[in-house]
Design an enzyme around this catalytic site. Structure first.
Site, PDB file in Angstrom:
ATOM      1  N   LYS A  54       0.814  -1.197   0.282  1.00 34.02           N
ATOM      2  CA  LYS A  54      -0.020   0.020   0.081  1.00 34.02           C
ATOM      3  C   LYS A  54       0.958   1.358  -0.068  1.00 34.02           C
ATOM      4  CE  LYS A  54      -3.780  -2.417   2.355  1.00 34.02           C
ATOM      5  NZ  LYS A  54      -4.453  -2.547   3.640  1.00 34.02           N
ATOM      6  N   GLN A  98      -4.120  -1.332   9.702  1.00 34.60           N
ATOM      7  CA  GLN A  98      -4.163  -2.308   9.232  1.00 34.60           C
ATOM      8  C   GLN A  98      -4.726  -3.424  10.313  1.00 34.60           C
ATOM      9  OE1 GLN A  98      -3.581  -3.139   6.218  1.00 34.60           O
ATOM     10  NE2 GLN A  98      -3.736  -5.538   6.153  1.00 34.60           N
ATOM     11  N   ASP A 121     -10.364   3.394   4.451  1.00 29.95           N
ATOM     12  CA  ASP A 121     -10.914   2.103   4.425  1.00 29.95           C
ATOM     13  C   ASP A 121     -12.701   2.179   4.392  1.00 29.95           C
ATOM     14  OD1 ASP A 121      -9.057  -0.100   4.354  1.00 29.95           O
ATOM     15  OD2 ASP A 121      -8.384   0.564   6.519  1.00 29.95           O
TER      16      ASP A 121
END
Ligand code: GUN
Length: 295
Positions: A54, A98, A121
């Site tokens: 990412k 994460q 997200d």
């Protein structure tokens, strides 16, 4: 007959090239560089690989990316303090923590602490609520990528029957909402569904996000269906070698019209959509820069 493979790598590369142009324009015209903060807690190897890809993708697109790698023993209070600092930092437009988190940290509290405007997200309850009620929202990256592939493959989805296998808040649930917004009839199967194959067989669009390697066999798939395999399962053989397989068994989709391969299908779209969400968040935070692409 063999199903056509839906090339997620190629679609993601096109999206990333488009985003790189838009980022360059935003930086040149307005002096705003989209920035993503990525928080990684602990040393889970899979999470480490995802996070680094990412960060790399951000940099390749001309965005800034800060990796905050914290130890396994980080307390919830320490993580919440970092999130509060990132929420207040105007150079950070997106924040990604994460998952999974270590057991001492409450996931729901952490996700709710991220500013909804920086929640790239799309996991914050406000963004989930906005999506469910059809409002403008930051949408979770994997289902957003699945929809792009479906729309490119099929065009207008109105009136089609879709079946989503798996109901996680990361993929299954937002996927259901997105399909409803495209006027599909949506069936949902999960681990308590008595006969998930019977639901799947009705579907023109089958989205499999169960995290169970090889779960879907050929008798679950309606001939001519479009199948999106979200599974990313690492299989290690007795000799120590390993590979990645999906939730759809090999050869099961031979009678489908098309299927996403694993790897090379949905995975690259997830990262491309994260970049897109970060650019969207940067635009929303800098409304004077929002039309930089409109001239
Ligand atoms: N862990 C597995 N998938 C994801 C994701 O899409 N976002 C975050 N933050 N963590 C994950």
């Amino acid at each position: 007959m063999t199903a056509r493979l839906i090339d997620g790598r190629a679609r993601a590369a096109r999206l990333r090239a488009e985003l790189a142009r838009e980022v360059a324009q935003m930086r040149a015209d307005k002096g705003v560089m989209p920035g993503l903060a990525v928080v990684l807690i602990g040393a889970d190897p899979a999470s480490g690989i995802y996070v680094r890809s990412k960060v790399r993708a951000c940099e390749e697109t001309g965005m800034r990316s800060d990796l905050h790698a914290l130890s396994d023993s980080t307390s919830e209070a320490e993580l919440l303090a970092l999130i509060a600092r990132l929420n207040g930092d105007p150079t950070v437009h997106g924040i990604l923590v994460q998952l999974p988190l270590p057991p001492q940290i409450d996931r729901a509290r952490v996700l709710a602490a991220i500013s909804p405007d920086k929640d790239v997200d799309g996991f914050h309850p406000i963004n989930a609520g906005r999506l469910a009620t059809g409002q403008q929202a930051l949408v979770p990256c994997t289902p957003r990528g699945c929809m792009m592939l479906l729309e490119e493959e099929i065009g207008d989805l109105r009136g089609l029957t879709a079946c989503v296998i798996g109901c996680s808040p990361i993929v299954g649930r937002p996927m259901v909402q997105l399909l409803l917004h495209r006027d599909c009839s949506v069936l949902v199967a999960h681990k308590f569904t008595a006969d998930p194959g019977a639901l799947a067989r009705q579907a023109d669009i089958l989205v499999v996000a169960a995290g169970v390697p090889g779960l879907v066999t050929s008798d679950w798939i309606r001939p001519g269906a479009v199948v999106i395999d979200v599974g990313i399962n690492r299989i290690t053989r007795p000799d120590g070698s390993s590979n990645i397989i999906g939730d759809v068994a090999e050869g099961a989709a031979d009678l489908a019209a098309a299927i996403t391969p694993v790897p090379g299908g949905v995975g690259p779209m997830t990262i491309a959509c994260l970049l897109s969400n970060t650019l969207d968040a940067a635009r929303a935070a800098n409304p004077e820069a929002a039309n930089s692409n409109a001239a």
